[in-house]
Design a protein around this motif. Structure first.
Motif, PDB file in Angstrom:
ATOM      1  N   ASP A 221       0.838  -1.198   0.000  1.00  0.00           N
ATOM      2  CA  ASP A 221       0.000   0.000   0.000  1.00  0.00           C
ATOM      3  C   ASP A 221       0.872   1.246   0.000  1.00  0.00           C
ATOM      4  N   ALA A 222       0.274   2.368  -0.393  1.00  0.00           N
ATOM      5  CA  ALA A 222       0.947   3.665  -0.306  1.00  0.00           C
ATOM      6  C   ALA A 222      -0.119   4.713  -0.022  1.00  0.00           C
ATOM      7  N   SER A 223       0.180   5.604   0.900  1.00  0.00           N
ATOM      8  CA  SER A 223      -0.777   6.653   1.248  1.00  0.00           C
ATOM      9  C   SER A 223      -0.012   7.857   1.762  1.00  0.00           C
ATOM     10  N   SER A 224      -0.728   8.963   1.963  1.00  0.00           N
ATOM     11  CA  SER A 224      -0.071  10.166   2.476  1.00  0.00           C
ATOM     12  C   SER A 224       0.470   9.931   3.883  1.00  0.00           C
ATOM     13  N   GLN A 225      -0.141   8.994   4.630  1.00  0.00           N
ATOM     14  CA  GLN A 225       0.320   8.707   5.986  1.00  0.00           C
ATOM     15  C   GLN A 225       1.582   7.839   5.976  1.00  0.00           C
ATOM     16  N   MET A 226       1.587   6.788   5.168  1.00  0.00           N
ATOM     17  CA  MET A 226       2.727   5.863   5.186  1.00  0.00           C
ATOM     18  C   MET A 226       3.774   6.199   4.134  1.00  0.00           C
ATOM     19  N   GLY A 227       3.460   7.103   3.196  1.00  0.00           N
ATOM     20  CA  GLY A 227       4.403   7.450   2.144  1.00  0.00           C
ATOM     21  C   GLY A 227       4.429   6.408   1.028  1.00  0.00           C
ATOM     22  N   SER A 228       5.386   6.567   0.123  1.00  0.00           N
ATOM     23  CA  SER A 228       5.460   5.683  -1.039  1.00  0.00           C
ATOM     24  C   SER A 228       6.715   4.819  -1.050  1.00  0.00           C
ATOM     25  N   GLY A 229       7.498   4.849   0.037  1.00  0.00           N
ATOM     26  CA  GLY A 229       8.751   4.084   0.070  1.00  0.00           C
ATOM     27  C   GLY A 229       8.554   2.593  -0.079  1.00  0.00           C
TER      28      GLY A 229
ATOM     29  N   PHE B  47       6.136   1.091  -1.611  1.00  0.00           N
ATOM     30  CA  PHE B  47       5.766   0.842  -3.008  1.00  0.00           C
ATOM     31  C   PHE B  47       6.978   0.912  -3.924  1.00  0.00           C
ATOM     32  N   MET B  48       7.829   1.919  -3.749  1.00  0.00           N
ATOM     33  CA  MET B  48       8.945   2.132  -4.663  1.00  0.00           C
ATOM     34  C   MET B  48       9.945   0.983  -4.631  1.00  0.00           C
ATOM     35  N   ARG B  49      10.205   0.427  -3.455  1.00  0.00           N
ATOM     36  CA  ARG B  49      11.146  -0.690  -3.438  1.00  0.00           C
ATOM     37  C   ARG B  49      10.510  -1.966  -3.985  1.00  0.00           C
ATOM     38  N   CYS B  50       9.191  -2.097  -3.812  1.00  0.00           N
ATOM     39  CA  CYS B  50       8.507  -3.221  -4.474  1.00  0.00           C
ATOM     40  C   CYS B  50       8.578  -3.070  -5.990  1.00  0.00           C
ATOM     41  N   LEU B  51       8.406  -1.849  -6.466  1.00  0.00           N
ATOM     42  CA  LEU B  51       8.506  -1.603  -7.901  1.00  0.00           C
ATOM     43  C   LEU B  51       9.878  -2.016  -8.424  1.00  0.00           C
ATOM     44  N   ALA B  52      10.929  -1.689  -7.672  1.00  0.00           N
ATOM     45  CA  ALA B  52      12.290  -2.040  -8.095  1.00  0.00           C
ATOM     46  C   ALA B  52      12.447  -3.549  -8.218  1.00  0.00           C
ATOM     47  N   LEU B  53      11.954  -4.292  -7.232  1.00  0.00           N
ATOM     48  CA  LEU B  53      12.059  -5.752  -7.292  1.00  0.00           C
ATOM     49  C   LEU B  53      11.186  -6.307  -8.409  1.00  0.00           C
TER      50      LEU B  53
ATOM     51  N   VAL C 150       4.223 -10.623 -12.995  1.00  0.00           N
ATOM     52  CA  VAL C 150       4.117  -9.831 -11.774  1.00  0.00           C
ATOM     53  C   VAL C 150       2.738  -9.196 -11.680  1.00  0.00           C
ATOM     54  N   PHE C 151       2.147  -9.253 -10.485  1.00  0.00           N
ATOM     55  CA  PHE C 151       0.850  -8.628 -10.226  1.00  0.00           C
ATOM     56  C   PHE C 151       0.938  -7.828  -8.927  1.00  0.00           C
ATOM     57  N   PHE C 152       0.305  -6.652  -8.916  1.00  0.00           N
ATOM     58  CA  PHE C 152       0.235  -5.831  -7.705  1.00  0.00           C
ATOM     59  C   PHE C 152      -1.181  -5.885  -7.149  1.00  0.00           C
ATOM     60  N   LEU C 153      -1.277  -6.025  -5.835  1.00  0.00           N
ATOM     61  CA  LEU C 153      -2.555  -6.003  -5.132  1.00  0.00           C
ATOM     62  C   LEU C 153      -2.436  -4.981  -4.011  1.00  0.00           C
ATOM     63  N   SER C 154      -3.359  -4.005  -4.000  1.00  0.00           N
ATOM     64  CA  SER C 154      -3.238  -2.910  -3.040  1.00  0.00           C
ATOM     65  C   SER C 154      -4.594  -2.521  -2.484  1.00  0.00           C
ATOM     66  N   SER C 155      -4.566  -2.044  -1.251  1.00  0.00           N
ATOM     67  CA  SER C 155      -5.772  -1.507  -0.637  1.00  0.00           C
ATOM     68  C   SER C 155      -5.850   0.001  -0.838  1.00  0.00           C
ATOM     69  N   ASP C 156      -4.675   0.637  -0.958  1.00  0.00           N
ATOM     70  CA  ASP C 156      -4.618   2.100  -1.070  1.00  0.00           C
ATOM     71  C   ASP C 156      -3.411   2.453  -1.921  1.00  0.00           C
ATOM     72  N   LEU C 157      -3.675   2.998  -3.106  1.00  0.00           N
ATOM     73  CA  LEU C 157      -2.580   3.334  -4.014  1.00  0.00           C
ATOM     74  C   LEU C 157      -2.975   4.563  -4.821  1.00  0.00           C
ATOM     75  N   ASN C 158      -2.204   5.612  -4.670  1.00  0.00           N
ATOM     76  CA  ASN C 158      -2.457   6.867  -5.361  1.00  0.00           C
ATOM     77  C   ASN C 158      -2.585   6.661  -6.873  1.00  0.00           C
TER      78      ASN C 158
END
Length: 520
Positions: free
Chosen positions: A8-16, A18-24, A35-43
């Motif tokens: 997940d990524a949000s204004s509270q937890m930031g996007s860090g 997400f970004m390292r998952c993207l790299a992997l 590869v598939f992404f599953l998220s509850s909260d993604l900008n």
């Protein structure tokens, strides 16, 4: 290999996270994985980033992210995708969540920072931070493997072209980079721009990078317009290395961006946006990579200015920081993580005398090619009809990427891992069948039982996979060595095709054998 990323990524937890998952994910994709992404909260901007790279993303608004219901739905999603791996990144994925996922045969990688779960049962736990240590994970399953430290840092594609490029350190610099993460909840960016505006004795070029989750963009633009310096605001860029490459000095939070700056050789100053970031900051300061300004709310404008002035006046200090960062971080972390996942997916198998290692390009040698062009080695193989080259062997190796098929190199334990043969399994997942084949290339090791030893290891590994119900194999009737392996490994006859092959102009039967999954 197929992987599902639950992040997940949000204004509270930031996007860090997400970004390292993207790299992997980028590394897995480059290696042929799905590869598939599953998220509850993604900008929305982050969703667009995934779409631009052709990654599939599914948004499921779980009533309580990190709950057991979330875990069950994630497991169901991964099972429908035929996933080999689930990758978790987020502090809300605790021990119960991991335990629920481990009820299946799908392997689990948890990306972590501080040992936030009470206990770990994941197959792999990755903590890429400079302070990472075993002590965070004393309560873990015996089978859990730890990947710790900067040698495992995950860098996105845009950074890969900058690995090993040395930074030119200017005698007197003027280019300043500000980067405080995807959300910058405490508006460190605005704080630093305002402080730098009090510098009157020099003209600075300031580039402020803000992420997709930054909430105060309009006010930041006004600050930039009123600054006596040349201030450029860049939002949600995928070209971070471009801006880092020209920066003489940077201000950063204590997150993963510090490692990106280190890779690029940019001297930097850190402001802790949370107390947790102190751990990262202190570890990097101890290694001489960065300088610490302190906790954001306690940092004064004068401290921001003074540290900048001191570093700008000290070229040697900046050069030392640059070198220390590049010495600490080599940029190959995501390759190492992929290798660990691949080894567990395929199985790095060991026996009394052998190691069966997932085949890698290091095994593509002239010796290997020579086996396939030796009439005695391929006498009973259809490879005898072809002339083999390094390229044809590379093409065969690459054909396994993105498929469920498996390919091992057989090496000797006692003789410096000498490569003596290969073994493959062609896997038909819908029907639960694996067809095994073997090539023992080094003739001096024939007749010593190595082939049977490798064969039995692969059969045992395949039957550990829930989906494999049957293992099959075939050989020419004249191939007595292969027929002996099939029989001695517990396989039984499964039919004959009369005159299926022509050898030296004479018809030869194909004989087949099978072994069914043992049921306890």
């Amino acid at each position: 290999m197929t992987a599902v990323f639950r992040v997940d990524a949000s204004s509270q937890m930031g996007s860090g996270h997400f970004m390292r998952c993207l790299a992997l994910a980028q590394e897995l994709k480059s290696q042929g994985a799905s590869v598939f992404f599953l998220s509850s909260d993604l900008n929305e901007d982050l969703q667009k980033r995934l779409a631009s790279e052709n990654f599939s993303v599914t948004i499921t608004h779980f009533s309580e992210p990190g709950s057991l219901e979330d875990a069950r739905q994630t497991l169901e999603f991964a099972s429908l995708k035929g996933s080999d791996w689930i990758v978790l990144d987020g502090y809300h994925f605790k021990h119960d969540y991991q335990k629920c996922l481990k009820q299946s045969a799908i392997k689990l990688l948890t990306i972590d920072d501080f040992g936030h779960a009470s206990e770990y049962c994941s197959d792999l736990v990755l903590n890429q931070n400079a302070y990472a240590k075993d002590g965070y994970y004393t309560k873990r399953a015996p089978t859990t493997r730890l990947l710790l430290g900067p040698s495992y840092i995950l860098f996105r594609n845009e950074f890969l072209n900058h690995i090993s490029q040395k930074k030119m350190i200017q005698k007197i610099g003027s280019n300043i980079l500000l980067t405080f993460g995807g959300s910058d909840q405490k508006n460190c960016t605005g704080k630093v721009i305002q402080a730098l505006g009090k510098i009157k004795n020099r003209k600075l070029k300031v580039v402020a990078i803000v992420g997709a989750l930054y909430a105060d963009f309009e006010n930041l633009k006004k600050l930039a317009e009123n600054s006596p310096h040349e201030v450029t605001i860049v939002k949600n860029t995928s070209e971070m290395p471009k801006y880092m490459s020209v920066a003489d000095l940077a201000y950063s939070a204590g997150g993963s961006t510090c490692y990106e700056l280190g890779l690029m050789g940019v001297p930097f100053m850190m402001m802790a946006t949370t107390k947790d970031e102190d751990t990262t900051i202190n570890a990097l300061v101890q290694r001489g990579v960065g300088q610490n300004l302190g906790l954001t709310e306690n940092v004064t404008d004068q401290q921001i200015i003074d540290l900048l002035e001191n570093l700008m006046a000290d070229q040697d200090k900046r050069a030392h920081m640059s070198a220390q960062g590049q010495n600490l971080i080599d940029g190959l972390g995501r390759q190492r993580v992929f290798a660990a996942m691949r080894d567990l997916t395929m199985g790095k198998l060991t026996t009394a005398r052998l190691t069966l290692e997932p085949f890698d390009q290091k095994f593509l040698t002239e010796k290997y090619v020579s086996w396939l062009n030796d009439p005695e080695v391929v006498r009973y193989s259809e490879q005898r009809h072809r002339k083999h080259t390094m390229k044809s062997c590379l093409d065969f190796f690459q054909s396994f990427r993105g498929s469920p098929n498996l390919f091992w190199a057989i090496t000797l334990n006692e003789n410096q891992s000498e490569h003596i043969g290969n073994i493959t399994a062609s896997v038909d997942i819908p029907n639960g069948v694996a067809d095994v084949g073997i090539l023992m290339g080094e003739k001096k090791y024939w007749g010593k039982g190595y082939g049977l030893e490798a064969w039995n290891a692969v059969m045992e590994f395949l039957f550990q996979k829930k989906e494999i119900q049957k293992i099959t194999a075939g050989a020419m009737s004249t191939n007595l060595g292969m027929r002996s392996i099939m029989k001695r490994s517990g396989m039984v006859d499964d039919g004959v095709q009369k005159g299926h092959f022509l050898v030296d102009g004479q018809p030869v039967d194909a004989v087949y054998a099978v072994r069914l999954r043992p049921h306890n």
